[in-house]
Design an enzyme around this catalytic site. Structure first.
Site, PDB file in Angstrom:
ATOM      1  N   LYS A 162       1.123  -1.536   0.024  1.00 42.73           N
ATOM      2  CA  LYS A 162       0.144  -0.039   0.276  1.00 42.73           C
ATOM      3  C   LYS A 162       0.661   1.407   0.152  1.00 42.73           C
ATOM      4  O   LYS A 162       0.567   2.381  -0.536  1.00 42.73           O
ATOM      5  CB  LYS A 162      -1.172  -0.334   1.293  1.00 42.73           C
ATOM      6  CG  LYS A 162      -1.687  -0.914   1.712  1.00 42.73           C
ATOM      7  CD  LYS A 162      -2.282  -1.013   2.352  1.00 42.73           C
ATOM      8  CE  LYS A 162      -2.301  -0.606   3.805  1.00 42.73           C
ATOM      9  NZ  LYS A 162      -1.751  -2.217   4.600  1.00 42.73           N
ATOM     10  N   ARG A 189      -8.901   0.754   8.997  1.00 43.23           N
ATOM     11  CA  ARG A 189      -8.888  -0.090   8.964  1.00 43.23           C
ATOM     12  C   ARG A 189     -10.048  -1.137  10.394  1.00 43.23           C
ATOM     13  O   ARG A 189      -9.665  -2.161  10.424  1.00 43.23           O
ATOM     14  CB  ARG A 189      -7.508  -0.213  10.133  1.00 43.23           C
ATOM     15  CG  ARG A 189      -6.206  -0.888   9.133  1.00 43.23           C
ATOM     16  CD  ARG A 189      -4.848  -0.768   9.936  1.00 43.23           C
ATOM     17  NE  ARG A 189      -4.029  -1.535   9.622  1.00 43.23           N
ATOM     18  CZ  ARG A 189      -2.600  -0.235   8.927  1.00 43.23           C
ATOM     19  NH1 ARG A 189      -2.991   0.682   8.967  1.00 43.23           N
ATOM     20  NH2 ARG A 189      -1.921  -1.507   8.748  1.00 43.23           N
ATOM     21  N   ARG A 201      11.875  -6.575   4.580  1.00 49.70           N
ATOM     22  CA  ARG A 201      12.133  -5.342   4.942  1.00 49.70           C
ATOM     23  C   ARG A 201      12.946  -5.168   6.933  1.00 49.70           C
ATOM     24  O   ARG A 201      13.111  -4.311   6.866  1.00 49.70           O
ATOM     25  CB  ARG A 201      10.727  -4.118   4.773  1.00 49.70           C
ATOM     26  CG  ARG A 201      10.646  -2.891   5.883  1.00 49.70           C
ATOM     27  CD  ARG A 201       9.392  -3.011   5.140  1.00 49.70           C
ATOM     28  NE  ARG A 201       8.397  -3.144   6.149  1.00 49.70           N
ATOM     29  CZ  ARG A 201       7.127  -2.119   6.226  1.00 49.70           C
ATOM     30  NH1 ARG A 201       6.927  -1.879   5.084  1.00 49.70           N
ATOM     31  NH2 ARG A 201       6.177  -2.855   6.921  1.00 49.70           N
ATOM     32  N   ARG A 241      12.302  -2.723  11.079  1.00 48.88           N
ATOM     33  CA  ARG A 241      11.336  -2.370  12.363  1.00 48.88           C
ATOM     34  C   ARG A 241      10.931  -2.967  13.077  1.00 48.88           C
ATOM     35  O   ARG A 241      11.220  -4.156  12.299  1.00 48.88           O
ATOM     36  CB  ARG A 241      10.375  -1.822  10.835  1.00 48.88           C
ATOM     37  CG  ARG A 241       9.505  -0.005  10.529  1.00 48.88           C
ATOM     38  CD  ARG A 241       8.815  -0.246   9.747  1.00 48.88           C
ATOM     39  NE  ARG A 241       7.121  -0.420   9.635  1.00 48.88           N
ATOM     40  CZ  ARG A 241       5.786  -0.546   9.483  1.00 48.88           C
ATOM     41  NH1 ARG A 241       6.271  -0.164   8.296  1.00 48.88           N
ATOM     42  NH2 ARG A 241       4.773  -1.191   9.229  1.00 48.88           N
ATOM     43  N   ARG A 288       0.007  -9.098  13.413  1.00 50.08           N
ATOM     44  CA  ARG A 288      -0.620  -8.242  12.402  1.00 50.08           C
ATOM     45  C   ARG A 288      -1.635  -8.161  11.947  1.00 50.08           C
ATOM     46  O   ARG A 288      -2.416  -8.338  10.579  1.00 50.08           O
ATOM     47  CB  ARG A 288       0.887  -7.274  12.205  1.00 50.08           C
ATOM     48  CG  ARG A 288       1.096  -6.592  13.078  1.00 50.08           C
ATOM     49  CD  ARG A 288       2.219  -6.274  12.066  1.00 50.08           C
ATOM     50  NE  ARG A 288       2.474  -5.516  10.943  1.00 50.08           N
ATOM     51  CZ  ARG A 288       3.409  -5.337  10.200  1.00 50.08           C
ATOM     52  NH1 ARG A 288       4.427  -5.851  10.498  1.00 50.08           N
ATOM     53  NH2 ARG A 288       3.177  -4.507   9.264  1.00 50.08           N
TER      54      ARG A 288
HETATM   55  P1  B4P Z   1       4.739  -1.455   2.514  1.00 46.89           P
HETATM   56  O1  B4P Z   1       4.368  -0.644   0.898  1.00 46.89           O
HETATM   57  O2  B4P Z   1       5.324  -0.809   3.224  1.00 46.89           O
HETATM   58  O3  B4P Z   1       3.418  -2.118   3.165  1.00 46.89           O
HETATM   59  P2  B4P Z   1       2.372  -1.793   3.675  1.00 46.89           P
HETATM   60  O4  B4P Z   1       0.539  -2.138   3.134  1.00 46.89           O
HETATM   61  O5  B4P Z   1       2.043   0.092   3.208  1.00 46.89           O
HETATM   62  O6  B4P Z   1       2.259  -1.468   4.870  1.00 46.89           O
HETATM   63  P3  B4P Z   1       2.209  -1.798   6.865  1.00 46.89           P
HETATM   64  O7  B4P Z   1       0.401  -2.442   6.444  1.00 46.89           O
HETATM   65  O8  B4P Z   1       2.983  -2.615   7.185  1.00 46.89           O
HETATM   66  O9  B4P Z   1       2.514  -0.975   7.468  1.00 46.89           O
HETATM   67  P4  B4P Z   1       1.379   1.026   7.795  1.00 46.89           P
HETATM   68  O10 B4P Z   1       2.507   1.469   7.955  1.00 46.89           O
HETATM   69  O11 B4P Z   1       0.050   0.942   7.549  1.00 46.89           O
HETATM   70  O12 B4P Z   1       5.390  -2.991   1.720  1.00 46.89           O
HETATM   71  C1  B4P Z   1       5.764  -3.527   2.858  1.00 46.89           C
HETATM   72  C2  B4P Z   1       7.157  -4.432   2.395  1.00 46.89           C
HETATM   73  O13 B4P Z   1       7.008  -4.863   0.769  1.00 46.89           O
HETATM   74  C3  B4P Z   1       8.242  -2.959   1.611  1.00 46.89           C
HETATM   75  O14 B4P Z   1       9.143  -3.542   1.829  1.00 46.89           O
HETATM   76  C4  B4P Z   1       8.072  -2.744  -0.640  1.00 46.89           C
HETATM   77  O15 B4P Z   1       9.101  -2.672  -0.155  1.00 46.89           O
HETATM   78  C5  B4P Z   1       7.585  -4.469  -0.167  1.00 46.89           C
HETATM   79  N1  B4P Z   1       7.091  -4.518  -1.457  1.00 46.89           N
HETATM   80  C6  B4P Z   1       6.570  -3.661  -1.949  1.00 46.89           C
HETATM   81  N2  B4P Z   1       5.631  -3.470  -3.010  1.00 46.89           N
HETATM   82  C7  B4P Z   1       6.015  -5.153  -3.782  1.00 46.89           C
HETATM   83  C8  B4P Z   1       6.187  -6.212  -4.595  1.00 46.89           C
HETATM   84  N3  B4P Z   1       5.562  -5.273  -5.268  1.00 46.89           N
HETATM   85  N4  B4P Z   1       7.735  -6.957  -4.805  1.00 46.89           N
HETATM   86  C9  B4P Z   1       8.397  -7.188  -3.632  1.00 46.89           C
HETATM   87  N5  B4P Z   1       8.272  -6.823  -2.473  1.00 46.89           N
HETATM   88  C10 B4P Z   1       6.946  -5.617  -2.398  1.00 46.89           C
HETATM   89  O16 B4P Z   1       0.585   0.125   9.923  1.00 46.89           O
HETATM   90  C11 B4P Z   1       1.971  -0.020  10.671  1.00 46.89           C
HETATM   91  C12 B4P Z   1       1.141  -0.622  12.232  1.00 46.89           C
HETATM   92  O17 B4P Z   1       0.412   1.756  12.696  1.00 46.89           O
HETATM   93  C13 B4P Z   1      -0.459  -0.835  12.042  1.00 46.89           C
HETATM   94  O18 B4P Z   1       0.242  -2.022  12.568  1.00 46.89           O
HETATM   95  C14 B4P Z   1      -1.083   0.230  13.250  1.00 46.89           C
HETATM   96  O19 B4P Z   1      -0.391  -0.514  14.550  1.00 46.89           O
HETATM   97  C15 B4P Z   1      -0.862   1.548  13.043  1.00 46.89           C
HETATM   98  N6  B4P Z   1      -1.769   1.556  11.929  1.00 46.89           N
HETATM   99  C16 B4P Z   1      -1.956   1.866  11.880  1.00 46.89           C
HETATM  100  N7  B4P Z   1      -2.688   3.060  11.114  1.00 46.89           N
HETATM  101  C17 B4P Z   1      -4.141   2.838  11.542  1.00 46.89           C
HETATM  102  C18 B4P Z   1      -4.758   2.773  11.640  1.00 46.89           C
HETATM  103  N8  B4P Z   1      -5.975   2.812  10.661  1.00 46.89           N
HETATM  104  N9  B4P Z   1      -5.856   1.749  13.121  1.00 46.89           N
HETATM  105  C19 B4P Z   1      -5.023   1.183  13.728  1.00 46.89           C
HETATM  106  N10 B4P Z   1      -4.507   1.419  13.730  1.00 46.89           N
HETATM  107  C20 B4P Z   1      -2.975   1.850  12.635  1.00 46.89           C
END
Ligand code: B4P
Length: 188
Positions: free
Chosen positions: A14, A89, A128, A134, A145
């Site tokens: 995302k 979420r 990552r 992290r 998670r």
């Molecule tokens: P990302 O792009 O970083 O993953 P994400 O889905 O955005 O992030 P995530 O859900 O883990 O965390 P968030 O910060 O929202 O990609 C992950 C990895 O994959 C990266 O290393 C990237 O380089 C790699 N990648 C991407 N695309 C790829 C591809 N095509 N091929 C290979 N590799 C690829 O949330 C963190 C925490 O914050 C939560 O656990 C919670 O505690 C809190 N939080 C955030 N929002 C909240 C909410 N609305 N309500 C309650 N808690 C919340």
């Protein structure tokens, strides 16, 4: 105003895709994960409150997230669009988001989900962990998670299907190919 929700499990990409979409369309990228992490690293009262919760892979309280998003909308009322990454979420967050947008005569325009299998998610997040260290990317916290995602976030799929806003894109492959597919679905 185009209000796009980028949806998917942790590690679906995302954050990666939201940055590219926001740049292409000139929209504001809002990552609740980034906002919370910056509060934690700044040692603010809010950061101190959410640090333990995030490091355990739990969801931060709905009330806190809703307050954060209210201030994001109030402070960015002139943007052409939003890419919401990591919010909503929970069902409560989704309902509150609808109400917040309605207050400004706006609504959710599209929910775009990245569909990625669980094995790939865990592989990405562990990679990552090696690259960025992290605290919530350890194997045990990742499992938690994913449980949070299944219990609290996945049910939102039905909420948005019912509203005819939900579209899914296959999220495995090169970042640029996935981006191209997402762009074909977005039609501002
Ligand atoms: P990302 O792009 O970083 O993953 P994400 O889905 O955005 O992030 P995530 O859900 O883990 O965390 P968030 O910060 O929202 O990609 C992950 C990895 O994959 C990266 O290393 C990237 O380089 C790699 N990648 C991407 N695309 C790829 C591809 N095509 N091929 C290979 N590799 C690829 O949330 C963190 C925490 O914050 C939560 O656990 C919670 O505690 C809190 N939080 C955030 N929002 C909240 C909410 N609305 N309500 C309650 N808690 C919340």
């Amino acid at each position: 105003m185009f209000n796009l929700i980028l949806f998917g499990p942790p590690g679906a990409g995302k954050g990666t895709q939201a940055i590219k979409i926001a740049e292409k369309f000139g929209w504001k990228h809002v990552s609740t994960g980034d906002i919370l992490r910056s509060e934690v690293s700044g040692g603010t009262p809010l950061g101190l409150k959410v640090k333990v919760v995030m490091e355990a892979g739990q969801l931060v309280s709905d009330d806190l997230l809703i307050a954060i998003m209210e201030s994001v909308f109030v402070n960015n009322s002139t943007v052409k669009g939003f890419v919401l990454d990591g919010f909503p979420r929970t069902l409560k967050q989704a309902q509150e988001l609808d109400q917040m947008l309605a207050k400004h005569h706006e609504s959710v325009s599209l929910v775009l989900a990245l569909e990625v299998n669980e094995e790939e998610l865990v592989t990405r997040l562990l990679k990552r962990a090696q690259e960025q260290g992290r605290k919530d990317d350890t194997e045990e916290v990742i499992k938690n998670r994913l449980v949070q995602y299944h219990n609290h976030t996945k049910p939102l799929i039905d909420y948005y299907i019912e509203k005819k806003l939900y579209r899914e894109v296959h999220g495995v492959g090169s970042i640029d190919d996935i981006f191209a597919q997402l762009c074909t679905v977005i039609n501002p």
